[in-house]
Structures are given as C-alpha cells and as structure tokens.
Design an enzyme around this catalytic site. Structure first.
Site, PDB file in Angstrom:
ATOM      1  N   HIS A 103     -53.810  48.851   3.888  1.00  0.00           N
ATOM      2  CA  HIS A 103     -53.966  48.313   2.648  1.00  0.00           C
ATOM      3  C   HIS A 103     -54.598  46.865   2.856  1.00  0.00           C
ATOM      4  O   HIS A 103     -53.649  45.899   3.124  1.00  0.00           O
ATOM      5  CB  HIS A 103     -52.789  48.467   1.951  1.00  0.00           C
ATOM      6  CG  HIS A 103     -52.497  49.473   1.347  1.00  0.00           C
ATOM      7  ND1 HIS A 103     -53.059  50.276   0.307  1.00  0.00           N
ATOM      8  CD2 HIS A 103     -51.248  50.429   1.702  1.00  0.00           C
ATOM      9  CE1 HIS A 103     -52.570  51.330   0.136  1.00  0.00           C
ATOM     10  NE2 HIS A 103     -51.464  51.604   0.963  1.00  0.00           N
ATOM     11  N   HIS A 113     -56.969  56.134   4.903  1.00  0.00           N
ATOM     12  CA  HIS A 113     -55.917  56.742   5.169  1.00  0.00           C
ATOM     13  C   HIS A 113     -56.512  57.842   6.182  1.00  0.00           C
ATOM     14  O   HIS A 113     -57.781  58.249   6.351  1.00  0.00           O
ATOM     15  CB  HIS A 113     -55.394  57.591   4.171  1.00  0.00           C
ATOM     16  CG  HIS A 113     -54.807  58.916   4.428  1.00  0.00           C
ATOM     17  ND1 HIS A 113     -55.436  60.352   4.755  1.00  0.00           N
ATOM     18  CD2 HIS A 113     -53.380  59.267   4.911  1.00  0.00           C
ATOM     19  CE1 HIS A 113     -54.759  61.240   4.972  1.00  0.00           C
ATOM     20  NE2 HIS A 113     -53.549  60.319   5.221  1.00  0.00           N
ATOM     21  N   ARG A 117     -52.535  66.156  12.906  1.00  0.00           N
ATOM     22  CA  ARG A 117     -51.257  66.657  13.209  1.00  0.00           C
ATOM     23  C   ARG A 117     -51.315  68.344  14.202  1.00  0.00           C
ATOM     24  O   ARG A 117     -52.230  68.597  13.882  1.00  0.00           O
ATOM     25  CB  ARG A 117     -50.520  66.848  12.195  1.00  0.00           C
ATOM     26  CG  ARG A 117     -50.944  67.621  11.096  1.00  0.00           C
ATOM     27  CD  ARG A 117     -50.477  67.579   9.726  1.00  0.00           C
ATOM     28  NE  ARG A 117     -51.198  67.847   8.528  1.00  0.00           N
ATOM     29  CZ  ARG A 117     -52.271  67.576   7.957  1.00  0.00           C
ATOM     30  NH1 ARG A 117     -52.682  66.293   8.094  1.00  0.00           N
ATOM     31  NH2 ARG A 117     -52.825  68.475   6.988  1.00  0.00           N
ATOM     32  N   HIS A 182     -53.681  64.830 -12.650  1.00  0.00           N
ATOM     33  CA  HIS A 182     -53.214  64.170 -14.067  1.00  0.00           C
ATOM     34  C   HIS A 182     -54.073  63.423 -14.652  1.00  0.00           C
ATOM     35  O   HIS A 182     -53.854  62.762 -15.857  1.00  0.00           O
ATOM     36  CB  HIS A 182     -51.682  63.891 -13.892  1.00  0.00           C
ATOM     37  CG  HIS A 182     -51.465  62.608 -12.820  1.00  0.00           C
ATOM     38  ND1 HIS A 182     -51.612  62.875 -11.481  1.00  0.00           N
ATOM     39  CD2 HIS A 182     -51.441  61.505 -12.994  1.00  0.00           C
ATOM     40  CE1 HIS A 182     -51.726  61.596 -11.049  1.00  0.00           C
ATOM     41  NE2 HIS A 182     -51.317  60.728 -11.917  1.00  0.00           N
ATOM     42  N   GLY A 265     -36.283  66.484   5.373  1.00  0.00           N
ATOM     43  CA  GLY A 265     -35.144  65.616   5.786  1.00  0.00           C
ATOM     44  C   GLY A 265     -35.821  64.611   6.664  1.00  0.00           C
ATOM     45  O   GLY A 265     -35.087  64.098   7.561  1.00  0.00           O
ATOM     46  N   GLY A 266     -36.985  64.255   6.557  1.00  0.00           N
ATOM     47  CA  GLY A 266     -37.594  63.340   7.602  1.00  0.00           C
ATOM     48  C   GLY A 266     -37.019  61.642   6.982  1.00  0.00           C
ATOM     49  O   GLY A 266     -36.335  61.471   6.213  1.00  0.00           O
TER      50      GLY A 266
END
Length: 307
Positions: A103, A113, A117, A182, A265-266
């Site tokens: 940012h 961004h 992975r 949205h 659960g990161g």
C-alpha cells in the site's frame, strides 16, 4: 523420496529466495527496513509449520508493505481449497506460498498484490496430488494507461513460454476473480490469476508458477518509479482512503486465500497483513462527472484488453 516431496523442497527454497529478493528491492527503494517476524505453529494447533512475515510500516514511499512466506501442514483441507476438488474434501495437506500486498503513500502509485503457492494433498486412495496457484493484480486510485499496459505486458511475457493460451486465460480469470460482486465493480485493472493448476505436469506447472513470481518486480517497480514523486493533496488522499475500503471488502468477503488461512487455523496476524493502515468509507459517494476520480470508474474499473 516422492516427486511431490522433492517438489515441496524445491518450491520452499524458491519461495524464501523470492521473498528475500522482493523485500530487499523494496527496502532499497523506500529506505525503510522490513520488520522480520519468524514464527512457528506449535504442536497441538490445527496447523503445523512455520513462516516468515516481513512488514514495512510508515515508510516515505510505502505506508504499509507486507510480504509473507508460510509452509504449513494440516490434517484436513478447508472448504475453500476443495471447491473444485471435492474428491479431496477432508484430505491431509501441505501448503506453502509467498503473498504480498503493498500500500503506497502517494495516491498516484497503485496498490499491488502478488501470490504464488503450491498445495499438495493425499487422496483417499493414497495418491499424492499436487497443484499450483498464483498471480498478481494492480489496483490504481488514479488511472494511467501506460501503467496498466506495462503491468499486463510483463505478465504476458512471463507466461508466453508456457503456451499462447495462458495469458488470455489467466487475464480473464483475474478479471472474474477480483470482482466485488456486491458492488458490481472490478477491484482494479487486473493482471493474471490461476488456481488448482497442474495441467502442464508437476515440473512445468511449478516452472510457470515461478515465472509469475519472478516477473513481479519488473511488473511493478517501474510504475512506482514513474509515479512516486507526483504531487498530490487532500482530495487525492481522501479518494485513496475511500477506494482502499473496496480492497478491504474484497479481501474479507471474497478472497479464497484469506478464507483458506482463517478456515485452516492459520496465523491471523500474517493472513491479514494485506490490510491497509488507514481506510475510510462514505455513504453512496459518487465522483463528479469529468473528474479523474470518475475516469477511474469509467475507464479502468472495467475489464479491458490492455495488450
């Protein structure tokens, strides 16, 4: 050692090196060092593994720049990872990646961004399944055609060795994915995005993922250098903070990576490093016709063929 295990070792080493290259380049540009937070998930938690979160805050160029590496294993793939692979629902998995969001302070420098992975899982029949994902996208507050063209051309060049179809496919995928349903609005000018990718075979799919990661600095830093000294005032700053609100909305409501991290659960502090330090919302704010702010919506926040 299985081919998947070998790939995991190779990808882990690559990702750590990529993180170091990117944060070093940004530090040289901004003059502010990254805080490095190495962490480990202790035994007994849903995920096992480790990571390196690097964060720069309060710099003269970047108000907040986060770049995180993680390498974790878990007993059960979360729902966000099995939308397109229902046969792997509940399978044990290994996941690793580098994710970043920068940012900038100057509203004329776009937010960016990037994520690359690898995920592997053990199917119920014992097969090891491995796939790759990633991409990068650009979110300007004030649009410049030259910036969008450069960003997209760099992405296209990186993907060209892997087939003529890859850039147009992944460009369309990016436009579709980074869309605020949205709001009926694109997040930015897009870039490329792919997920659940293994169609080139393990070695070439991995090579393609790495080509995207390697292209990031070439795609983004020339734009930063071109715009970082552009004068701005309170009007531009206020619009930047307002548009950052859209970024937050997408990441929390729609982003599969955020959902994957939270559902599995990161580490929340690392997952949410993409959040901007300052942001604002306003009720039904509509830019005045003929202004640069209105031009962003009219010309840049719509899917376009940039190259």
């Amino acid at each position: 050692m299985s081919s998947t295990a070998t790939a995991a070792q190779d990808v882990s080493a690559y990702l750590k090196g990529l993180q170091a290259r990117i944060t070093t380049a940004v530090t040289e540009l901004d003059g502010t060092p990254f805080l490095t937070d190495a962490w480990e998930k202790p035994a007994g938690e849903p995920l096992q593994g480790l990571g390196i979160t690097q964060i720069l805050e309060g710099g003269p160029l970047f108000e907040r720049a986060g770049c995180g590496f993680s390498h974790v294993t878990g007993p059960k793939l979360p729902p966000s990872a099995t939308q397109h692979r229902p046969e792997l629902a509940g399978a044990p998995f290994e996941a690793m990646g580098v994710s970043l969001v920068f940012h900038p302070r100057n509203p004329y420098v776009p937010t960016v961004h990037m994520n690359v992975r690898m995920i592997s899982a053990t199917a119920p029949d014992g097969r090891e399944v491995c796939w790759f994902g990633g991409g990068m996208d650009l979110t300007p507050y004030y649009g410049f055609e030259a910036d969008a063209v450069h960003f997209h051309q760099t992405c296209k060049t990186a993907l060209q060795p892997f087939g003529d179809d890859k850039y147009p496919r992944f460009k369309t995928w990016c436009d579709t994915y980074f869309f605020l349903k949205h709001r009926n609005e694109q997040r930015g000018v897009g870039g490329v995005f792919f997920d659940d990718f293994s169609e080139l075979g393990q070695a070439q799919s991995q090579a393609m993922m790495q080509a995207v990661g390697n292209a990031f600095l070439d795609a983004y830093l020339p734009i930063v250098l071109r715009r970082k000294d552009t004068p701005y005032g309170e009007r531009e700053r206020a619009f930047q903070l307002y548009r950052r609100g859209r970024y937050v909305e997408f990441n929390l409501v729609w982003d599969r990576g955020t959902h994957f991290g939270l559902q599995s659960g990161g580490r929340s502090e690392s997952i949410l490093l993409s959040m901007p330090p300052l942001v604002s919302w306003a009720y039904q704010q509509v830019p005045e016709a003929g202004t640069p702010e209105a031009e962003l919506y009219r010309t840049y926040l719509v899917p376009r063929d940039w190259v």
